[in-house]
Enzyme design. Structure first.
Site, PDB file in Angstrom:
ATOM      1  N   GLU A 218       0.773  -1.244   0.000  1.00  0.00           N
ATOM      2  CA  GLU A 218       0.000   0.000   0.000  1.00  0.00           C
ATOM      3  C   GLU A 218       0.802   1.290   0.000  1.00  0.00           C
ATOM      4  O   GLU A 218       0.793   2.067   0.967  1.00  0.00           O
ATOM      5  CB  GLU A 218      -0.994  -0.019   1.184  1.00  0.00           C
ATOM      6  CG  GLU A 218      -1.985  -1.158   1.066  1.00  0.00           C
ATOM      7  CD  GLU A 218      -3.120  -1.126   2.078  1.00  0.00           C
ATOM      8  OE1 GLU A 218      -3.088  -0.293   2.992  1.00  0.00           O
ATOM      9  OE2 GLU A 218      -4.053  -1.938   1.933  1.00  0.00           O
ATOM     10  N   GLU A 325      -5.997  -8.000  -0.790  1.00  0.00           N
ATOM     11  CA  GLU A 325      -6.697  -7.833   0.490  1.00  0.00           C
ATOM     12  C   GLU A 325      -8.155  -7.537   0.191  1.00  0.00           C
ATOM     13  O   GLU A 325      -8.463  -6.669  -0.621  1.00  0.00           O
ATOM     14  CB  GLU A 325      -6.152  -6.628   1.294  1.00  0.00           C
ATOM     15  CG  GLU A 325      -4.780  -6.816   1.881  1.00  0.00           C
ATOM     16  CD  GLU A 325      -4.358  -5.649   2.787  1.00  0.00           C
ATOM     17  OE1 GLU A 325      -5.225  -4.869   3.236  1.00  0.00           O
ATOM     18  OE2 GLU A 325      -3.141  -5.539   3.034  1.00  0.00           O
TER      19      GLU A 325
HETATM   20  C1  LIG Z   1      -7.361  -2.628   6.404  1.00  0.00           C
HETATM   21  C2  LIG Z   1      -6.502  -3.138   7.476  1.00  0.00           C
HETATM   22  O1  LIG Z   1      -6.927  -3.870   8.333  1.00  0.00           O
HETATM   23  N1  LIG Z   1      -5.268  -2.741   7.428  1.00  0.00           N
HETATM   24  C3  LIG Z   1      -4.352  -3.065   8.465  1.00  0.00           C
HETATM   25  C4  LIG Z   1      -3.350  -4.031   7.973  1.00  0.00           C
HETATM   26  O2  LIG Z   1      -2.476  -4.368   8.988  1.00  0.00           O
HETATM   27  C5  LIG Z   1      -1.735  -3.299   9.451  1.00  0.00           C
HETATM   28  C6  LIG Z   1      -0.803  -3.787  10.471  1.00  0.00           C
HETATM   29  O3  LIG Z   1      -0.738  -5.129  10.481  1.00  0.00           O
HETATM   30  C7  LIG Z   1      -2.624  -2.207   9.999  1.00  0.00           C
HETATM   31  O4  LIG Z   1      -1.847  -1.103  10.342  1.00  0.00           O
HETATM   32  C8  LIG Z   1      -3.634  -1.841   8.941  1.00  0.00           C
HETATM   33  O5  LIG Z   1      -4.580  -0.953   9.493  1.00  0.00           O
END
Ligand SMILES: CC(=O)N[C@H]1CO[C@H](CO)[C@@H](O)[C@@H]1O
Ligand SMILES: *[C@@H]1O[C@H](CO)[C@@H](O)[C@H](O)[C@H]1NC(C)=O
Ligand SMILES: *[C@@H]1O[C@H](CO)[C@@H](O)[C@H](O)[C@H]1NC(C)=O
Length: 391
Positions: A218, A325
């Site tokens: 991301e 995701e």
């Molecule tokens: C969308 C979501 O849940 N994102 C999370 C993914 O995981 C990271 C850490 O493991 C989080 O910081 C994100 O918010």
């Protein structure tokens, strides 16, 4: 589990035609079996047929798979890209979270700030049919000094042990630097250092053909050109390590969102790979702002609506995609939205290679999307549905 979907259709009248992307058949379906003008009823699986734009207007039997083609015509794949099986994903599974936890405390302590995924949980998911696991990790813990310096041997071993556990079990592992294009909080601008990191990292995994690389989790709020340059540097670095058999997942800016991909990330069409094994990894959540922070979904149709633009982009540009995701809350609106989205992706498997639920991992507790067996909220609510998409 489809009660709300049924209710929604019946509300429009039992003899009405189903609308765009709505259900029009399937085992146990007693709603409309024809579609509104310009749409055809397309068999997706034994439990679900869907009204899709432009498809031949047919009413299909509800219980048996037609002998004619079920998937879309294969028009895009070229070179070394995976040959798609119509109506089937190649990779389907769960994000495995833990080693990237505690991002504000670096390096942090094993067992306190971070943890590695549980082999037992992964084994349970493999026995349910899932074949792909994205293993999140922190670049700062792997290379604590600079991007180009040597690895922390203990963290590297724990990470590669997890990856090898997955691949020795016959599944695919996607090591995911869960760094958002940043290192110690600063946007990475040194593309040469980023390339060197990937050369060093890929060298550790170069002989494991069940590894799929991911350039970073991301990218966001950064220059669009830099996202292009970082992805290209990672590709070049991985190939320079002699890791030539593996696929590479590239990610886009603005959290790699599928819903905005066709507007935001169009420049990434320029990425090149001498092995021709690039996959465009997108993410998509179904709450109002697509952030995945609420268990409420906008509507039962939102899943399809948020990814159709990406499907069109992939096809128009002859690229392959992967939904790295996704998730929805444990409620019937989200379930319909998730199902509609996955059915759409699966019926476009000439461009969509698969998808991963967010997320499993030992420390999710009562998190709304927790897919850790045996009692995670997401696992107990969604496993029966999701495993029907496993390859
Ligand atoms: C969308 C979501 O849940 N994102 C999370 C993914 O995981 C990271 C850490 O493991 C989080 O910081 C994100 O918010
Ligand atoms: C690696 O895992 C072992 C347990 O198997 C643990 O003792 C060690 O602290 C871990 N190290 C890191 C850096 O994760
Ligand atoms: C982009 O995709 C969205 C849906 O995902 C769609 O509504 C929109 O029309 C698309 N825009 C372009 C420019 O293709």
């Amino acid at each position: 589990m489809r009660s709300s979907l049924l209710a929604g259709i019946f509300a429009t009248g039992a003899f009405a035609q189903s609308g765009a992307w709505q259900q029009c058949g399937g085992n146990g379906w007693s709603g409309p079996t024809t579609c509104v003008s310009g749409h055809g009823c397309v068999y997706v699986n034994d439990w679900y047929s869907q009204c899709q734009p432009g498809a031949a207007a047919t009413t299909l039997q509800t219980t048996t798979r037609p002998t004619t083609t079920s998937g879309p015509a294969s028009t895009t794949s070229a070179g070394n890209q995976p040959s798609p099986t119509p109506g089937k994903f190649r990779w389907f599974g769960v994000n495995q979270s833990g080693a990237e936890f505690g991002q504000n405390i670096l390096p942090g302590r094993y067992g306190t700030e971070f943890i590695f995924p549980s082999p037992q949980a992964i084994q349970t998911l493999i026995s349910q049919g899932y074949n792909t696991f994205r293993v999140c990790f922190s670049m700062e813990r792997l290379v604590p000094n600079t991007l180009t310096s040597s690895f922390d041997a203990s963290y590297l071993k724990n990470l590669t042990d997890t990856i090898n556990y997955i691949t020795n079990a016959g599944a695919y592992a996607i090591p995911d630097p869960h760094n958002y294009g940043r290192y110690y909080g600063n946007i990475i601008t040194d593309t040469n250092a980023f390339k060197t990191f990937f050369t060093n990292f890929a060298r550790q995994l170069a002989t494991n053909s069940r590894v799929i690389f991911d350039t970073n989790n991301e990218y966001n709020t950064m220059s669009q050109d830099l996202v292009l340059q970082l992805n290209q540097a990672a590709i070049d670095g991985i190939r320079a390590a002699g890791a030539t058999s593996q696929y590479i997942m590239v990610e886009g800016n603005q959290w790699s969102g599928a819903w905005s991909w066709n507007v935001t990330n169009t420049n990434l069409v320029a990425l090149t790979d001498p092995q021709d094994k690039l996959i465009y990894e997108m993410h998509q959540y179904l709450d109002s702002d697509s952030s995945g922070t609420s268990d409420a979904c906008v509507s039962a149709q939102i899943g399809v609506q948020r990814v159709v633009g990406a499907t069109a982009w992939l096809r128009a540009n002859r690229k392959l995609g992967f939904l790295g995701e996704f998730a929805g809350g444990a409620n019937s609106v989200c379930q319909s939205a998730v199902k509609g989205m996955l059915d759409h992706l699966q019926s476009n498997s000439d461009v969509w290679t698969g998808a991963l639920w967010w997320a499993g991992g030992p420390w999710w507790g009562d998190y709304i999307f927790n897919f850790e067996p045996p009692s995670g909220t997401g696992y107990t609510y969604y496993n029966n549905l999701l495993r029907s998409y496993a390859p």
